[in-house]
Write a protein that holds these residues in place. Structure first.
Motif, PDB file in Angstrom:
ATOM      1  N   TRP A 176       0.832  -1.213   0.000  1.00 11.83           N
ATOM      2  CA  TRP A 176       0.000   0.000   0.000  1.00 11.83           C
ATOM      3  C   TRP A 176       0.864   1.260   0.000  1.00 11.83           C
ATOM      4  CZ3 TRP A 176      -3.711  -1.971   4.345  1.00 11.83           C
ATOM      5  CH2 TRP A 176      -4.622  -2.868   3.776  1.00 11.83           C
ATOM      6  N   SER A 177       1.958   1.215   0.756  1.00 11.02           N
ATOM      7  CA  SER A 177       2.787   2.424   0.754  1.00 11.02           C
ATOM      8  C   SER A 177       3.429   2.629  -0.612  1.00 11.02           C
ATOM      9  CB  SER A 177       3.850   2.366   1.841  1.00 11.02           C
ATOM     10  OG  SER A 177       4.663   1.239   1.665  1.00 11.02           O
ATOM     11  N   ILE A 178       3.739   1.532  -1.286  1.00 13.26           N
ATOM     12  CA  ILE A 178       4.259   1.670  -2.655  1.00 13.26           C
ATOM     13  C   ILE A 178       3.188   2.260  -3.552  1.00 13.26           C
ATOM     14  CG2 ILE A 178       4.976   0.392  -4.695  1.00 13.26           C
ATOM     15  CD1 ILE A 178       6.407  -1.530  -2.934  1.00 13.26           C
ATOM     16  N   TRP A 179       1.956   1.710  -3.445  1.00  8.55           N
ATOM     17  CA  TRP A 179       0.871   2.218  -4.299  1.00  8.55           C
ATOM     18  C   TRP A 179       0.585   3.683  -4.001  1.00  8.55           C
ATOM     19  CZ3 TRP A 179      -2.895  -2.450  -3.390  1.00  8.55           C
ATOM     20  CH2 TRP A 179      -2.401  -3.561  -4.056  1.00  8.55           C
ATOM     21  N   LEU A 180       0.669   4.032  -2.705  1.00 10.92           N
ATOM     22  CA  LEU A 180       0.422   5.427  -2.329  1.00 10.92           C
ATOM     23  C   LEU A 180       1.446   6.319  -3.003  1.00 10.92           C
ATOM     24  CD1 LEU A 180      -1.132   7.441  -0.563  1.00 10.92           C
ATOM     25  CD2 LEU A 180       0.558   7.055   1.199  1.00 10.92           C
ATOM     26  N   GLY A 299      15.184  -7.799  -0.073  1.00  9.64           N
ATOM     27  CA  GLY A 299      15.856  -6.749   0.649  1.00  9.64           C
ATOM     28  C   GLY A 299      15.387  -5.376   0.173  1.00  9.64           C
ATOM     29  N   PRO A 300      15.744  -4.330   0.915  1.00  8.39           N
ATOM     30  CA  PRO A 300      15.320  -2.980   0.508  1.00  8.39           C
ATOM     31  C   PRO A 300      15.918  -2.624  -0.844  1.00  8.39           C
ATOM     32  CG  PRO A 300      16.956  -2.877   2.253  1.00  8.39           C
ATOM     33  CD  PRO A 300      16.592  -4.321   2.108  1.00  8.39           C
ATOM     34  N   GLY A 301      15.125  -2.000  -1.667  1.00  3.14           N
ATOM     35  CA  GLY A 301      15.615  -1.601  -2.975  1.00  3.14           C
ATOM     36  C   GLY A 301      15.549  -2.695  -4.008  1.00  3.14           C
ATOM     37  N   GLU A 302      15.228  -3.920  -3.576  1.00  2.70           N
ATOM     38  CA  GLU A 302      15.126  -4.990  -4.572  1.00  2.70           C
ATOM     39  C   GLU A 302      13.703  -5.082  -5.075  1.00  2.70           C
ATOM     40  OE1 GLU A 302      18.163  -7.844  -2.269  1.00  2.70           O
ATOM     41  OE2 GLU A 302      16.684  -8.869  -3.517  1.00  2.70           O
TER      42      GLU A 302
END
Lengths: 776, 468
Positions: A176-180, A299-302
């Protein structure tokens, strides 16, 4: 005419009524035009989209499962495969308990019938609340029954439920935070940044797929439990039994027989004890084979797995049958991860047209197997020998090691002290096929099991000294020390810097006018020099055999840093082999971030200073020498392409180096010849395997300490030394007596001291393992 | 130049004088060359003052005997109206059949029974058409008070709470129908026709609707049935009365300024209510419009937002399905089996009545849509032409009234199916399945034909000419 208006001279003036009618007509036409425009919009402009939607309703699609490919070793033993397993699944709705609320609403709605539309939301809520308890009880009963069948505590089930809930919610929040962000970006991009600020999570919080699917509440249950669950599922909504597959790793634990009669006498068991002992080896191939991980746990950024390989290609819309779906496992480490595309199969697709009943089936395609060059049993035997109980990887008195660490004194200060006898040592062993550089064994000690990783990850990742998760054979840098000497000799001769016919006098120091700098080890230990011993300068083979430092300081000095870096590079330092077993340290030669000094070249000549590599590099470069300069990049995947390059080594220098390696083992002055286990007792041959010839080199490399620094490099607290000492190396070429070498064996023991004393005996055990597996 | 403007000035003066006279006298009226006795010619009339006294007097006089039997104008635009009606009805029957999809493959109820019923009603409708066209339309003018009484009784009957459900079956929370066993009768349908009669009757000889205050009476005529229908509740049908009233007032010569300003006021009021309802809806409060009504409005607005399909699961699903079928129809639609398959699996509710437009457009594409819309336009144009050709004020007004009624209802239904208007319970006239509605609209067509057939040769003083 008179009806409609009147003539006034030559013009016709329509009467008012007629004018009004014309106005009405105009309004009517206007309305019609609006309707026609909207119809055109739907049927012409957006026709394709709507047709697609309508078409999609005419057919249903169902995916059929596929099998992941296996990972096999050199002899076809299965290291990883899918096996059938029963899982108990519960729909997410039931896990969260929302099922009850939905059912309650449905029943309230049905009860109210046509009046439902008239009720206000508050009234509706009241009715739902009245219907709720019955359904809640149903849910409770379900959990109670499931717990009973599975034989687990109710609390345990609750824990699993909560684990699933929090995992899915985490995933949802993440998505959801990505979609936001995407929505806000899109709004800003289209010039509506004020609206972008007003958008909240609630606007994009659509239920994610995982919230509409079933999740595993119990995995790998027995057949009888499965039958009970099946019966229970028939009368409990939201409960399913999944007959699926599970990734299993045979040979995760291997029983190996170790013949202690082959051990050096100092390590043999006492009188009366049985020589042959069975050992259970844990996780011999876990670093190579790797493991699976959950979908989208990246991982983050992947990129998320579902984004990397979505159901449909975003540009062409083409369907990818190998796409990732909820519940899929993805290769997370090792070969499982690096060969994911090969191992992962394609699902099948069954498309049924609802109107004609026609069925179109695309069969599933199983994943392909990956065949490794590794021999799992050889690997297990080597790992078995490294078990601390046998003494090879434990500090022994004859090691004469000076390994230290900081110890806290009573007043709180730190004092450097030698590690006590019996301290466990970490090791790595690499065995290559001398002809092809295929990796036969890639052992790191200590290791771990997948179960340990699942249940107690902290024990695997938390210990900075033991660090069982590190693959020491390829991932960690080590100063090579003396084992580079054959490389230096062949490089110096091939570069035209040294003539094999000349000798080099090896006194106590490299620069006679600078005592204390660049000392030879024999002077440091025994107070004598090779010049004194031999009565003359040394030839190349002798220098390798006795491991003279002065000789190789000299060659290093003559080569210079630039040429040394070049030649180290040719042997493979500075590049990773690209095996796909996780992080591979590429090796490094030459100073970084500063200019080169002569001291660098001198030290690099004996494998110290700005040079480090991994045991794989060591084995690789010795294989190159054994092949007279043909370097083949080591492989662990049988289907990987073969890369080779010719170093064009001077053939005489190769011959001389090999003789030096022989000298080291066979001559009494060779550092790999014999080990004194106790004062007063005769030395024992390091290598005493009937029918097997060993040409090898020992190395005792000064190493950088493992340090725990709580405040960082500038902190007030002093760095605490966890381990400081010399790495013990042995690299050898092994073959049947009288025949060319067949295998390259590289052994490294961290912070253990003398290569000859520590790693030599281990290398001998590797030879016995090769014999036991029929390689020698 | 001078002569023309002078002539214009003269004729303007003359018509103003005429108008002054008419206003003084009350109304313009037909002049019968044959009988000058009881008719007003210009000024004096003994005894009576203006207004309603005259009207009553004249009513009694009007009957078939008032004029010699004039020959019927067989060649008149009213036939266009009948033609359009039959075309639409035929298309409607096919549409009802289509809406059954693939005959129950996915569990939809088959529509064969409905097709049969609709065909029967088509026949009955044609009969009704003939019945409506046969007597002189002035008969209906005479019957209007009785019809008003019947309508009011029925409308109230439907609302009585004690009536058992076998007679007044509530559907979707609305009490609109009286079931007579084999079919349902909707009093609001009758109310629509009777309203047109009433308004026409009121306006035909008056001029005071030219004043703003004079508009209150027509408004009251509308408000009574509207209020009763609103209570059912049937917001859609209730709102239908206003465009019809406006059209009739427009034709009857009410001042444009008055009409526009009241329409603007009404429109603003409606917008205010809608906006307020949407605002309150965000807090889950529904003080004005009902929740499902607000949802329907939201569904229309969703369509034009950035993410039209964001809330499609909660609201707007019916509209979405309708638009899917329409859009999938493309330019020329699909062959029957494929179209039936689309319809079958679209799970479109009310495919045989409210949403029948979507069904037909799916089959025949844009061409089908244009055919339907053109038919309604033909109906409208035909009725307006009939109004233009007819001189009798009552006839003129009922033709205009029915034209507006049919076109507005069709536009609302098609608009909602297309997604530009909120979903209402309004059916598509002639096309949607529905016995009582079919009879009613065919009767309307018959009445328009009626007006078209009778074009008296007399020199009528033109009606609704106010010298603008």
């Amino acid at each position: 005419m008179q009806r409609f208006g009147y003539l006034h001279s030559t013009s016709f003036v329509p009467s008012m009524f007629v004018r009004r009618l014309v106005l009405l007509l105009a309004v009517g036409v206007a309305i019609v035009v609006v309707l026609v425009l909207q119809t055109c919009r739907l049927t012409i402009v957006e026709a394709d989209r709507w047709l697609e939607v309508a078409d999609s309703r005419l057919s249903t699609e169902r995916y059929t499962p596929t099998t992941r490919g296996r990972i096999l070793d050199r002899r076809g033993r299965v290291l990883a495969e899918d096996r059938p397993a029963f899982d108990v699944l519960v729909e997410y709705e039931v896990i969260t308990g929302q099922w009850a609320e939905r059912m309650a609403e449905r029943s309230a709605r049905r009860e109210a019938g046509d009046d439902w539309a008239k009720l206000s939301p508050r009234e509706r809520g009241e009715r739902i609340a009245r219907a709720l308890p019955a359904y809640r009880n149903q849910q409770e009963l379900l959990w109670h029954n499931v717990a009973a069948v599975l034989g687990v505590e109710r609390a345990e089930l609750e824990d699993r439920r909560n684990a699933i809930k929090s995992r899915v919610q985490r995933m949802a929040n993440h998505l959801w935070s990505i979609w936001l962000e995407e929505r806000q970006e899109a709004l800003v991009g289209s010039g509506r940044s004020s609206r972008a600020e007003a958008v909240t999570i609630a606007d994009v919080a659509q239920p994610i797929r995982e919230q509409r699917e079933s999740h595993v509440i119990a995995a790998g249950i027995t057949e009888s439990q499965a039958a009970a669950i099946r019966r229970l599922a028939e009368r409990s909504p939201g409960l399913h039994l999944d007959a699926g597959t599970r990734r299993t790793y045979p040979l995760e634990r291997v029983r190996v027989e170790v013949d202690r009669s082959t051990f050096p006498t100092a390590l043999q068991p006492g009188e009366g004890a049985i020589a042959a002992v069975e050992v259970e080896v844990e996780g011999p191939t876990v670093h190579v084979v790797g493991r699976m991980r959950e979908l989208n746990r990246v991982g983050p950024g992947e990129a998320l797995d579902t984004e990397r390989r979505p159901e449909r290609d975003p540009s062409s819309g083409e369907l990818d049958l190998g796409h990732y779906r909820a519940g899929d496992l993805v290769g997370g480490a090792g070969i499982e991860a690096s060969r994911e595309e090969v191992l992962r199969g394609l699902r099948g697709l069954v498309q049924k047209r609802l109107d004609t009943g026609e069925v179109r089936e695309t069969p599933a395609v199983d994943g392909r197997d990956v065949r490794l060059t590794l021999d799992a049993m050889l690997q297990a035997r080597i790992k078995a020998v490294l078990d601390p109980s046998f003494g090879f990887t434990v500090k022994q008195p004859w090691h004469k090691s000076t390994t230290q660490r900081h110890v806290e004194a009573e007043d709180g200060s730190l004092r450097l002290e030698e590690v006590p006898l019996g301290t466990e040592l970490n090791a790595a062993v690499v065995v290559l096929d001398a002809e092809s550089s295929d990796i036969l064994a890639l052992v790191t000690h200590p290791s771990y099991t997948r179960e340990e990783l699942r249940t107690d990850a902290a024990s695997v990742f938390g210990d900075a000294v033991r660090a069982p998760w590190v693959n020491r054979a390829v991932s960690k840098p080590y100063a090579p020390g003396s084992i580079v000497k054959p490389l230096i000799l062949t490089a110096a001769v091939s570069a035209g810097v040294h003539n094999l016919n000349t000798t080099i006098e090896c006194g106590p120091y490299l620069f006679p006018d600078k005592p204390g700098y660049y000392r030879d080890w024999i002077y440091k230990q025994y107070g004598t020099t090779f010049l004194a011993r031999f009565g003359r300068g040394l030839y190349g083979d002798e220098a390798i055999g006795v491991s003279s430092n002065i000789y190789f300081y000299t060659l290093g000095m003559w080569m210079g840093v630039e040429r040394l870096v070049e030649w180290y590079g040719k042997f493979g330092v500075g590049e990773a082999a690209g095996l796909g077993v996780g992080f591979e340290y590429p090796g490094s030669a030459g100073p970084r971030g500063r200019r080169a000094y002569q001291a660098d070249a001198i030290l690099m000549g004996i494998g110290q200073g700005p040079i480090d590599w991994t045991p794989l590099h060591a084995a690789d470069s010795y294989a190159t020498i054994a092949r007279s300069g043909l370097r083949i990049v080591p492989r662990i995947d049988r289907d990987a392409p073969i890369e080779h390059r010719n170093l064009r080594l001077d053939s005489t220098s190769v011959r001389v180096s090999l003789e030096g390696l022989r000298y080291s083992i066979e001559h009494e002055w060779g550092t790999g010849h014999a080990i004194p286990f106790e004062e007063g007792r005769p030395r024992e041959l390091t290598f005493d395997v009937p029918g097997v010839e060993v040409l090898g080199k020992t190395g005792t490399a000064t190493a950088a300490a493992i340090v725990e620094d709580p405040d960082g490099p500038e902190g007030p607290e002093a760095a605490r030394v966890l381990r400081d000492g010399d790495h013990a190396w042995f690299v050898g070429l092994v073959g049947p007596e009288g025949q060319p070498a067949r295998y390259v064996v590289a052994v490294l023991v961290e912070y253990a001291g003398s290569g000859g004393r520590v790693s030599g005996p281990i290398a001998e055990q590797v030879i016995f393992a090769l014999k036991a597996e029929g390689y020698l | 130049m001078g002569a023309r403007s002078r002539n214009r000035r003269v004729s303007r003066e003359r018509s103003r004088a005429r108008a002054k006279r008419r206003r003084r006298d009350g109304v313009g009226e037909p002049v019968d060359l044959g009988r000058i006795t009881a008719r007003r010619v210009g000024g004096e009339r003994e005894g009576e003052a203006g207004g309603s006294g005259e009207a009553r007097h004249r009513l009694l006089d009007i009957g078939a005997r008032a004029e010699p039997a004039a020959p019927l104008q067989w060649f008149n635009p009213g036939w266009l109206v009948v033609l359009a009606s039959v075309l639409l009805a035929a298309l409607g029957i096919y549409g009802v059949s289509l809406s059954g999809g693939l005959d129950g493959v996915s569990g939809r109820l088959p529509t064969d029974g409905l097709v049969f019923k609709q065909t029967v009603f088509l026949g009955l409708g044609l009969v009704a058409c003939g019945v409506a066209a046969a007597p002189h339309f002035k008969l209906f003018a005479r019957l209007t008070p009785a019809l008003v009484a019947v309508t009011l009784v029925l409308l109230v009957f439907v609302l009585i709470p004690f009536v058992p459900e076998s007679i007044v079956t509530p559907r979707n929370g609305a009490r609109r129908w009286i079931s007579l066993g084999f079919t349902d009768v909707q009093p609001s349908e009758l109310a629509k026709v009777v309203f047109v009669f009433t308004a026409a009757l009121y306006l035909r000889h008056r001029t005071n609707h030219r004043t703003l205050l004079g508009l209150t009476a027509p408004a009251l005529i509308a408000f009574v049935p509207v209020a009763l229908i609103l209570v059912e509740p049937d917001l859609g049908t209730a709102l239908l009365f206003f465009p019809v009233l406006f059209a009739m007032l427009l034709a009857a010569g009410a001042k444009l300024a008055h009409l526009l300003s009241t329409a603007a006021l009404g429109g603003a009021f409606a917008v205010l209510i809608v906006a307020a309802s949407l605002f309150f809806a965000q807090r889950d409060d529904y003080p004005l419009l009902r929740p499902h009504q607000v949802e329907r409005i939201q569904a229309v607005l969703d369509q034009f937002s950035d993410e039209p399909e964001l809330h499609i699961q909660e609201r707007g699903f019916q509209g979405y399905k309708a638009r899917t079928l329409i859009g999938a129809g493309g330019r020329a639609g699909h062959e029957a089996t494929r179209s039936r398959a689309f319809i079958e699996f679209s799970r479109l509710p009310e495919g045989h009545n409210d949403m029948i437009f979507a069904v037909i457009v799916n089959r025949f594409g844009l061409l089908g849509a244009l055919a339907i819309i053109a038919s309604y336009l033909l109906w409208f144009v035909g009725a307006v032409a009939v109004a233009g050709l007819c001189k009798d004020p009552f006839g003129r007004l009922i033709a205009v009234g029915f034209a507006a009624l049919i076109l507005t209802q069709a536009a609302i239904n098609i608009g909602m199916t297309l997604g530009i208007l909120p979903i209402t319970g309004m059916t598509l006239p002639f096309v949607s399945y529905g016995g009582s509605s079919l009879l009613t609209v065919f009767a309307m067509a018959g009445l328009v034909l009626n007006v078209g057939l009778r074009r008296p040769e007399k020199l009528y003083r033109p009606s609704f000419e106010f010298g603008e």
